[in-house]
Design a protein around this motif. Structure first.
Motif, PDB file in Angstrom:
ATOM      1  N   ALA A   1      24.737  67.235  43.885  1.00 47.40           N
ATOM      2  CA  ALA A   1      24.917  67.790  42.543  1.00 47.40           C
ATOM      3  C   ALA A   1      23.741  68.692  42.180  1.00 47.40           C
ATOM      4  O   ALA A   1      23.862  69.576  41.355  1.00 47.40           O
ATOM      5  N   GLN A   2      22.571  68.495  42.797  1.00 45.14           N
ATOM      6  CA  GLN A   2      21.392  69.314  42.557  1.00 45.14           C
ATOM      7  C   GLN A   2      20.985  69.961  43.871  1.00 45.14           C
ATOM      8  O   GLN A   2      19.905  69.727  44.379  1.00 45.14           O
ATOM      9  N   THR A   3      21.833  70.805  44.431  1.00 45.34           N
ATOM     10  CA  THR A   3      21.587  71.347  45.761  1.00 45.34           C
ATOM     11  C   THR A   3      20.584  72.488  45.775  1.00 45.34           C
ATOM     12  O   THR A   3      19.978  72.758  46.789  1.00 45.34           O
ATOM     13  N   TYR A   4      20.402  73.192  44.659  1.00 44.16           N
ATOM     14  CA  TYR A   4      19.471  74.306  44.631  1.00 44.16           C
ATOM     15  C   TYR A   4      19.064  74.553  43.191  1.00 44.16           C
ATOM     16  O   TYR A   4      19.837  74.321  42.272  1.00 44.16           O
ATOM     17  N   PRO A   5      17.841  75.037  42.970  1.00 42.08           N
ATOM     18  CA  PRO A   5      17.417  75.346  41.603  1.00 42.08           C
ATOM     19  C   PRO A   5      18.244  76.504  41.062  1.00 42.08           C
ATOM     20  O   PRO A   5      18.358  77.546  41.700  1.00 42.08           O
ATOM     21  N   ILE A   6      18.807  76.345  39.881  1.00 43.34           N
ATOM     22  CA  ILE A   6      19.660  77.383  39.305  1.00 43.34           C
ATOM     23  C   ILE A   6      18.879  78.676  39.104  1.00 43.34           C
ATOM     24  O   ILE A   6      19.447  79.771  39.200  1.00 43.34           O
TER      25      ILE A   6
ATOM     26  N   SER B   1      30.712  85.876  43.286  1.00 40.02           N
ATOM     27  CA  SER B   1      30.659  84.646  44.072  1.00 40.02           C
ATOM     28  C   SER B   1      30.580  83.499  43.085  1.00 40.02           C
ATOM     29  O   SER B   1      30.176  83.677  41.935  1.00 40.02           O
ATOM     30  N   VAL B   2      30.963  82.313  43.523  1.00 39.65           N
ATOM     31  CA  VAL B   2      30.905  81.137  42.650  1.00 39.65           C
ATOM     32  C   VAL B   2      29.470  80.831  42.232  1.00 39.65           C
ATOM     33  O   VAL B   2      29.200  80.605  41.047  1.00 39.65           O
ATOM     34  N   PRO B   3      28.486  80.813  43.163  1.00 41.39           N
ATOM     35  CA  PRO B   3      27.114  80.542  42.736  1.00 41.39           C
ATOM     36  C   PRO B   3      26.604  81.564  41.728  1.00 41.39           C
ATOM     37  O   PRO B   3      25.901  81.202  40.778  1.00 41.39           O
TER      38      PRO B   3
ATOM     39  N   LEU C   1      15.673  83.903  32.522  1.00 40.27           N
ATOM     40  CA  LEU C   1      15.210  83.592  33.871  1.00 40.27           C
ATOM     41  C   LEU C   1      13.907  82.829  33.745  1.00 40.27           C
ATOM     42  O   LEU C   1      12.945  83.321  33.148  1.00 40.27           O
ATOM     43  N   GLN C   2      13.857  81.623  34.301  1.00 33.74           N
ATOM     44  CA  GLN C   2      12.642  80.807  34.279  1.00 33.74           C
ATOM     45  C   GLN C   2      12.149  80.695  35.717  1.00 33.74           C
ATOM     46  O   GLN C   2      12.356  79.688  36.396  1.00 33.74           O
ATOM     47  N   ILE C   3      11.526  81.761  36.155  1.00 32.75           N
ATOM     48  CA  ILE C   3      11.178  81.913  37.563  1.00 32.75           C
ATOM     49  C   ILE C   3      10.238  80.820  38.051  1.00 32.75           C
ATOM     50  O   ILE C   3      10.194  80.491  39.228  1.00 32.75           O
ATOM     51  N   TRP C   4       9.495  80.221  37.133  1.00 33.09           N
ATOM     52  CA  TRP C   4       8.584  79.135  37.512  1.00 33.09           C
ATOM     53  C   TRP C   4       9.348  77.887  37.957  1.00 33.09           C
ATOM     54  O   TRP C   4       8.748  76.970  38.498  1.00 33.09           O
ATOM     55  N   ARG C   5      10.642  77.851  37.721  1.00 35.54           N
ATOM     56  CA  ARG C   5      11.468  76.725  38.175  1.00 35.54           C
ATOM     57  C   ARG C   5      12.096  76.991  39.540  1.00 35.54           C
ATOM     58  O   ARG C   5      12.878  76.172  40.023  1.00 35.54           O
ATOM     59  N   CYS C   6      11.781  78.130  40.135  1.00 36.56           N
ATOM     60  CA  CYS C   6      12.298  78.452  41.473  1.00 36.56           C
ATOM     61  C   CYS C   6      11.143  78.398  42.462  1.00 36.56           C
ATOM     62  O   CYS C   6      10.337  79.337  42.530  1.00 36.56           O
TER      63      CYS C   6
END
Length: 248
Positions: A29-34, A49-51, A72-77
């Motif tokens: 359910a949490q496969t990648y940081p949004i 695309s779906v993503p 965009l919260q780039i610090w979360r990627c």
């Protein structure tokens, strides 16, 4: 380099699927940081695309009051580094690699080569004094509210192009007594700094982009107007213009 993202973006869905397939079932359910998806999809003009559809939905949700968040919260990627000694010549590759890196042991760090510096010591060092430790509060200074790699290069200009106009209110009406036109408004502008840090500043109705709708008659005679909206615009990696507006 210029065409790297254009080549990779159609494979976003495949990238995320591959990442998902390597994880235990409860974790999918949490496969990648949004925000990694937002970063990659935004740079390519939101390819179908779906993503990318999910990423754009979250991007818009964040500017839907209240509160208004950085879209965009780039610090979360996590893109694989928390300290850089010089700008990376391959920063665009890191966006894509963020989808594939093994995060089981935490994000990778990049720190000065040579010596016996540990990753923690490297994080304490400063560009001005790379051989000295910053021991002010004896605490690890983590990268917060900005990218964890150097994104100062032109390949990341699309991040700095994002502008968020929060029209908290704009009112125009005639005074009942003397017929004067009363106008008042509060507009704030959110922008991104060199390393993806986000900040707000005061702005004005006249600074709103042409694509914004709802205040076209502002300043003309005195039609009654009451308007509130959030408007975000950007330019993708190729320089193409895009925008979204949410009225409330």
């Amino acid at each position: 380099m210029r065409h790297l993202l254009k080549k990779l973006l159609p494979s976003v869905a495949v990238a995320l699927t591959v990442t998902s397939s390597s994880l235990p079932m409860p974790a999918r359910a949490q496969t990648y940081p949004i925000d990694c998806a937002i970063l990659l999809c935004l740079s390519g003009g939101w390819p179908a695309s779906v993503p990318c559809a999910r990423a754009r939905a979250e991007f818009i949700r964040r500017i839907t009051p209240w509160p208004v968040e950085p879209p965009l919260q780039i610090w979360r990627c996590p893109m694989g580094a928390s300290y850089k000694t010089s700008p990376s010549s391959n920063s665009v590759d890191r966006i894509y690699e963020a989808f594939f890196q093994d995060n089981s042991t935490g994000p990778r760090q990049s720190y000065p080569a040579g010596g016996a510096a540990t990753p923690i010591e490297a994080a304490w060092r400063t560009p001005e004094a790379p051989n000295d430790l910053v021991l002010a509060d004896r605490a690890l200074q983590l990268v917060q509210d900005r990218a964890d790699i150097d994104i100062s290069g032109p390949e990341f200009n699309f991040v700095r192009s994002i502008r968020v106009f929060d029209v908290r209110y704009a009112r125009q009406h005639e005074s009942g007594r003397d017929g004067d036109c009363n106008r008042s408004a509060i507009v704030v502008l959110g922008t991104y700094g060199t390393q993806g840090d986000f900040s707000w500043q005061r702005s004005s109705i006249t600074a709103l982009p042409e694509a914004h709708v709802g205040l076209e008659r502002w300043g003309e005679h005195c039609p009654g107007i009451y308007h509130r909206s959030v408007f975000v615009d950007w330019r993708d990696y190729e320089g193409n213009y895009g925008f979204e507006q949410v009225n409330y």
